[in-house]
Design an enzyme around this catalytic site. Structure first.
Site, PDB file in Angstrom:
ATOM      1  N   LYS A   1      45.224  47.261  46.018  1.00 12.26           N
ATOM      2  CA  LYS A   1      46.094  48.399  45.905  1.00 12.26           C
ATOM      3  C   LYS A   1      45.932  49.242  47.050  1.00 12.26           C
ATOM      4  CE  LYS A   1      47.048  48.686  41.305  1.00 12.26           C
ATOM      5  NZ  LYS A   1      48.512  48.666  40.986  1.00 12.26           N
TER       6      LYS A   1
ATOM      7  N   TYR B   1      40.785  44.134  43.189  1.00 18.45           N
ATOM      8  CA  TYR B   1      41.936  45.252  42.504  1.00 18.45           C
ATOM      9  C   TYR B   1      42.077  46.326  43.603  1.00 18.45           C
ATOM     10  CZ  TYR B   1      44.530  47.643  39.015  1.00 18.45           C
ATOM     11  OH  TYR B   1      45.440  48.399  38.138  1.00 18.45           O
TER      12      TYR B   1
END
Length: 260
Positions: free
Chosen positions: A157, A153
């Site tokens: 990002k 994650y």
């Protein structure tokens, strides 16, 4: 009609990617229904969205003319942005707000998650940068992003932030909110009730934030850049700054911004 032409020419054309998500829906509401400024909003997504402010009325004549004039929904095939027909949909904007994002659980796999949070974001940004001069690109990212992280994650990002920032935009604003709190969100309600009190203990970096507040800050960052163009090309705003800014905006308007 002369007044109307002037209003139309001075209105800013903005697009919202990820308008079906919680932040995207709040942002479209704030932009379309702004009583002071006239924004022409184009949502770009895989499907059309019925926004909370668009509840159907019995009488079609009652549909708000403001809304028809200010909101257009365009269907985009994000898997096919190499096609000229898809690319051209990204032309003609002053600013773009990117609220695209999913989770591995929702997407079904790490690959499917990356396709949305990296591929769709960066490919859309690339089309916008190539087709619009001096565009302001505003990206919703997340607390703790890091392109070199071992974890899926924050790494995904972080890579999206890095690669969007390198494109030829006039200005890039990135916001990094913590856990999002939303009024109508059944899918993660249980998990959030567990994590929200715990997150408060971790201090302001991780203090949960309401989705409408994130939308409000995005709009504020865009409007502020319009008034006085920023020195730096890339502007990254962390979670404590988001909370602080909402607090100050609340004082300015002397309106209590409640967590509905």
């Amino acid at each position: 009609s002369n007044k109307r032409t002037m209003a139309a020419s001075s209105s800013k054309r903005v697009c919202v990617l990820g308008a079906s998500g919680m932040i995207g829906q709040e942002l479209v509401d704030l932009l379309v229904n702004d009583p002071r400024k006239c924004y022409r909003v184009t949502t770009m997504g895989r499907r059309k969205v019925v926004f909370p402010f668009q509840q159907p009325t019995e009488d079609p004549k009652l549909e708000s003319p403001v809304e028809q004039e200010r909101l257009e929904q365009v269907i985009v095939d994000f898997n096919n942005l190499g096609a000229e027909e898809e690319r051209q949909k990204f032309a003609g904007f002053d600013a773009a707000f990117c609220c695209l994002g999913t989770t591995k659980a929702k997407a079904g796999s790490a690959e499917a998650f990356r396709r949305v949070d990296y591929d769709f974001v960066v490919n859309s940004a690339r089309a916008l940068a190539e087709l619009n001069e001096n565009l302001h690109f505003l990206l919703v990212s997340s607390v703790g992003t890091n392109a070199n992280s071992w974890f899926l994650y924050p790494r995904t990002k972080g890579e999206a932030e890095r690669d969007v920032s390198a494109l030829s935009f006039g200005h890039v604003s990135i916001v990094r909110p913590s856990v999002l709190v939303a009024p109508r969100r059944p899918d993660t309600r249980f998990m959030e009730h567990l994590s929200v009190p715990f997150m408060h203990l971790l201090g302001s970096s991780y203090k949960p934030i309401h989705v409408r507040k994130v939308a409000r800050v995005l709009k504020h960052l865009y409007e502020r850049a319009e008034e006085s163009p920023p020195e730096d090309k890339v502007d990254i705003r962390e979670n404590p700054w988001l909370h602080q800014t909402i607090h100050e905006l609340g004082k300015e308007q002397s309106v209590v911004l409640s967590d509905e």
